[in-house]
Design an enzyme around this catalytic site. Structure first.
Site, mmCIF file in Angstrom:
data_model
loop_
_atom_site.group_PDB
_atom_site.id
_atom_site.type_symbol
_atom_site.label_atom_id
_atom_site.label_comp_id
_atom_site.label_asym_id
_atom_site.label_seq_id
_atom_site.Cartn_x
_atom_site.Cartn_y
_atom_site.Cartn_z
ATOM 1 N N GLU A 46 0.835 -1.197 0.000
ATOM 2 C CA GLU A 46 0.000 0.000 0.000
ATOM 3 C C GLU A 46 0.878 1.259 0.000
ATOM 4 O OE1 GLU A 46 -0.122 -2.427 2.194
ATOM 5 O OE2 GLU A 46 -2.165 -3.198 2.367
ATOM 6 N N GLY A 57 23.127 -6.850 -24.256
ATOM 7 C CA GLY A 57 22.214 -7.996 -24.215
ATOM 8 C C GLY A 57 20.770 -7.636 -24.480
ATOM 9 N N SER A 58 20.197 -6.769 -23.634
ATOM 10 C CA SER A 58 18.765 -6.522 -23.802
ATOM 11 C C SER A 58 18.518 -5.339 -24.725
ATOM 12 C CB SER A 58 18.129 -6.269 -22.439
ATOM 13 O OG SER A 58 18.761 -5.197 -21.800
ATOM 14 N N CYS A 81 10.069 -1.890 -5.171
ATOM 15 C CA CYS A 81 10.185 -3.109 -4.376
ATOM 16 C C CYS A 81 10.631 -4.244 -5.293
ATOM 17 C CB CYS A 81 8.839 -3.460 -3.760
ATOM 18 S SG CYS A 81 8.229 -2.167 -2.670
ATOM 19 N N ASP A 116 26.774 -12.768 -17.414
ATOM 20 C CA ASP A 116 26.751 -11.476 -16.712
ATOM 21 C C ASP A 116 26.965 -11.642 -15.221
ATOM 22 O OD1 ASP A 116 26.109 -10.027 -19.026
ATOM 23 O OD2 ASP A 116 23.959 -10.356 -18.755
ATOM 24 N N GLU A 164 28.822 -6.344 -5.266
ATOM 25 C CA GLU A 164 27.994 -6.036 -4.097
ATOM 26 C C GLU A 164 27.940 -7.180 -3.099
ATOM 27 O OE1 GLU A 164 24.495 -5.320 -6.503
ATOM 28 O OE2 GLU A 164 23.451 -6.820 -5.333
ATOM 29 N N HIS A 166 21.584 4.997 -18.952
ATOM 30 C CA HIS A 166 20.587 5.317 -17.927
ATOM 31 C C HIS A 166 19.829 6.604 -18.233
ATOM 32 C CE1 HIS A 166 23.517 2.604 -16.171
ATOM 33 N NE2 HIS A 166 22.485 2.098 -15.531
HETATM 34 N N1 GLN Z 1 22.498 -8.799 -20.250
HETATM 35 C C1 GLN Z 1 21.803 -7.957 -19.337
HETATM 36 C C2 GLN Z 1 21.059 -6.877 -20.103
HETATM 37 O O1 GLN Z 1 21.533 -6.434 -21.086
HETATM 38 C C3 GLN Z 1 22.738 -7.314 -18.352
HETATM 39 C C4 GLN Z 1 21.994 -6.495 -17.340
HETATM 40 C C5 GLN Z 1 22.874 -5.933 -16.232
HETATM 41 O O2 GLN Z 1 24.042 -5.805 -16.355
HETATM 42 N N2 GLN Z 1 22.292 -5.560 -15.129
HETATM 43 O O3 GLN Z 1 20.000 -6.423 -19.704
#
Ligand code: GLN
Ligand code: ZN
Length: 762
Positions: free
Chosen positions: A17, A436-437, A520, A603, A609, A698
């Site tokens: 919520e 990749g994407s 989230c 990847d 992290e 980004h």
């Molecule tokens: N192969 C993924 C993509 O291109 C890599 C994503 C990432 O590094 N977080 O979306």
């Protein structure tokens, strides 16, 4: 007598919520008054829940409108100049502008809260003038008291942790900043004292990192000053996420309670406690229930642990609590009816953890017999999963037991592989590729939704995905890229996609945890031995390759990223789970290779992290992380090119591990760090294939040819052009098609210019 306490409760509400209210408010669908009312309801609901569960020390003020670090900054008036703020109470518009940016000013930076997946807003001290704008812990205390009659325990971020996590000052200015903020903390403390508050929880997780003796002196001075200013206010100095190194110094601080983590860092904390004892004038916050994981605790073991602690600190001076705030786990397992009942019964989210705390307290107070039934039920639930075929796959266990029998080294050296690969691919100088994407348009997401809901048949969905792949193969051809990808249209999330196809993973319906702001995530649950079932990516990749006149890279998520972005079973070391995932992925790598795919990218964006908080534990983690990666990627032929990708730039300290991955090509982020990474290669150059992202994905902005040429030039001042790749700095799934095509077009142009420049030099 012994008491139970909590350190923080999830903010997001049972059904998110909180998220919905925030987003409705931001989009103007909810006015400020209704928004604040809705949030108050969620907040009070959490308090009531904790009371119902029988928790003695209920935290207040841990709730937030976005993030607790941002709250602290705003409470002290630390608003950077670029926001339109004139002093006094900070309006919500400024608060959210700091978090999210607005038309006039860019947002404050956001980064990970210690070693968790929670992100906080980084306070910027540089040009801000500190002043107390609101005593937040006091307001929270009053609200709980007035509305619910709960005398809560106000929670706040401690001064030292706050400063250490802030930016905008030089290390030598730390002392000056302490002097500036201390009077404000003093003021807050005095007001709490005057209000009659008994306990305040002051979070200093920084004490669980590697601090110097100098740091400890400063911490002492801060707490001396606070103790003098508000002698009747009882401070529970709370540490978590690891053991404290300066144990003796910490327990000598002039506070009334010390909270220690007896889950993460348990051994060391226990050793210190036994060796150095615990002061008689202090209360021990015993963090025995794991606040970072979702499993029922072994309550028998926890009772033993408490007994062990009580040999040093009598129960009268002990609070049983979670190891950290419960903000890192979902709210309750109640709605998880789609899970196997055996699995569901073995889970404990926030509410179930509160039950466990209450149970432990009762067991200590009234004896084990008084809670025999509950203890048995808990034991049985754990054992049922432990023995279940759901969890145990003997073949996986056998394979992992013989780990040394599996190659974790490529057959030939990089130099040899490089020659064979060059012969096979005949790539031009400075080959171009992407990560990749490609854009996950609303169309793609809707298609998946229809298919998930059963409105579309498998066939319809597959046809749709193939169309997307075809479109983008054609686009890549048209753009003139050298190495293609299929575009990842069939994936929502890079971990979930593999988790759904491997054995050993489960997905909750409502297991959300806050990642940052209103965002989230619902991490997969690794509950059992992980096994490869059948090829997961081969069909799409092979299809893409069949359409392409250039090599198509296979695209996998690496073992460490899958591990670090999931909730992981706690009955075996993470290392072992990583190897299981690695071996499952190896089957996929081999299946791709057998199907004729000659370049495979694995990847690992989450490798960094996962680093432990304490430096002395880094080597061990990196060792097994590297080994896991290599287990997945070492059985391929010399001519098969292994790629990897990471999207961050703080690289210095793990460069050796990156090298040790022995990938033929690595792509990493640099465009946002403005060349910081490039500097790190200046005296430490890289001797395998490497692509430093030449533009920032980004942002929707289309970068110009010239700026990308400049990026390439800068990189090639320190790196070998013969090994250099040209690519954006991450996957393009969040971008729109037009901007992606335009940016890649410019990237290819920039590459042509660079090729002419560098051809002679090679
Ligand atoms: N192969 C993924 C993509 O291109 C890599 C994503 C990432 O590094 N977080 O979306
Ligand atoms: Zn990335």
């Amino acid at each position: 007598m012994i008491k139970s306490g909590n350190l923080g409760y999830p903010r997001i509400g049972k059904n998110r919520e909180w998220k919905k209210a925030l987003e409705a408010f931001w989009s103007g669908k909810l006015d400020e008054k209704s928004f604040l009312e809705q949030l108050a309801e969620i907040r009070l609901d959490g308090l009531k829940r904790q009371r119902e569960k029988g928790i003695d020390r209920i935290p207040v003020g841990d709730f937030t409108l976005y993030d607790h670090m941002l709250d602290t900054a705003v409470m002290f008036g630390l608003v950077p100049k670029r926001f339109d703020y004139k002093g006094g109470a900070v309006p919500l518009s400024v608060y959210y502008a700091m978090a999210r940016g607005d038309r006039e000013a860019t947002a404050c930076e956001m980064t990970k809260w210690f070693n968790t997946n929670y992100h906080y807003i980084v306070p910027e001290l540089a040009d801000a003038a500190p002043a107390l704008t609101e005593n937040r812990p006091l307001s929270a205390y009053r609200e709980a008291k007035e509305k619910l009659g709960i005398a809560g325990k106000p929670v706040m971020v401690g001064l030292y942790t706050f400063l250490k996590l802030s930016k905008g000052y030089e290390p030598e200015q730390l002392g000056a900043w302490i002097d500036r903020l201390l009077p404000l903390y003093v003021q807050v403390f005095k007001e709490l004292e005057a209000e009659g508050v008994e306990w305040v929880q002051v979070d200093e997780p920084i004490l669980a990192t590697s601090l110097t003796a100098e740091d400890m002196k400063r911490v002492s001075a801060v707490y001396e000053a606070l103790a003098q200013a508000a002698p009747r206010l009882k401070v529970m100095l709370q540490t978590y996420f690891e053991a404290v190194d300066h144990y003796e110094a910490v327990i000598s601080l002039p506070v009334r309670g010390i909270g220690l983590d007896f889950v993460h860092g348990s051994e060391q904390n226990l050793r210190s406690l036994t060796a150095f004892g615990f002061p008689e004038d202090k209360v021990l916050g015993a963090g025995v229930i794991d606040g970072r994981n979702i499993w029922r605790a072994d309550l028998d073991a926890k009772l033993e642990l408490l007994a062990q602690l009580s040999a040093v600190v009598p129960y009268e001076r002990m609070i049983v609590q979670p190891s950290c705030s419960l903000l890192h786990v979902p709210v309750t397992t109640e709605p998880e009816n789609k899970l196997d009942p055996v699995l569901k019964a073995a889970l404990a989210f926030a509410d179930e953890k509160l039950d466990e705390l209450a149970l432990l307290v009762k067991a200590v107070k009234e004896g084990k017999a008084a809670v025999a039934e509950e203890l048995t039920a808990s034991r049985e639930a754990r054992e049922a999963l432990q023995q279940s075929p759901l969890r145990n796959r003997p073949s996986v266990q056998e394979t992992v037991a013989r780990l040394d029998a599996h190659p974790s080294r490529r057959a030939s050296s990089f130099e040899t592989r490089r020659k064979v690969q060059q012969q096979r691919w005949q790539l031009p100088l400075l080959p171009t590729t992407t990560i990749g994407s490609f854009p996950q348009t609303p169309e793609v997401r809707q298609a998946r939704l229809k298919w998930r809901k059963g409105e579309w048949s498998n066939e319809q969905y597959e046809t749709f995905i193939r169309e997307q792949i075809k479109t983008w193969i054609e686009l890549q051809e048209e753009l003139g890229l050298d190495v293609f990808v299929h575009g990842e249209f069939e994936r929502t999330d890079m971990v979930e996609f593999f988790g759904e196809k491997l054995d050993g993973f489960a997905f909750t319906s409502n297991g959300w945890v806050q990642s940052y702001g209103s965002r989230c995530v619902k991490p997969p649950v690794i509950y059992g031995d992980v096994a490869f079932v059948k090829p997961m990516t081969v069909a799409e990749t092979v299809y893409a390759q069949s359409l392409a006149n250039k090599p198509v890279k296979g695209m996998l998520t690496g073992p460490i990223t899958i591990l670090n972005w999931s909730f992981v079973r706690d009955d075996m070391p993470r290392e072992q789970v990583a190897y299981q995932i690695a071996l499952a992925l190896r089957s996929e790598v081999e299946a791709l290779e057998a199907a004729g795919i000659g370049m495979i990218q694995v990847d690992e964006p989450a490798l960094r992290e996962g680093l432990p908080l304490k430096r002395d534990k880094w080597a061990d983690y990196l060792d097994w992380a590297v080994r896991a990666f290599r287990l997945s990627t070492s059985t391929v032929k010399d001519e098969t090119q292994i790629h990897t990708h990471m999207c961050y730039s703080e690289f210095h300290d793990i460069i050796d591990a990156i090298r040790a991955l022995d990938a033929d090509v690595i792509s990493i982020e640099t465009s946002r760090s403005h060349g910081e990474l490039i500097e790190s290669f200046e005296n430490n150059t890289y001797d395998k294939g490497i692509g430093l992202g030449v533009y920032d994905i980004h942002s929707p902005r289309v970068p110009s040819v010239e700026e990308m040429v400049a990026m390439i030039d800068r990189a090639l001042r320190v790196l070998d052009p013969a090994l250099f790749w040209i690519n954006p700095d991450c996957g393009l799934k969040t971008r729109k098609q037009e901007e992606t095509v335009a940016s890649l077009r410019n990237m290819v142009e920039a590459t042509k210019i660079a090729r002419e420049k560098y051809a002679v030099k090679c």
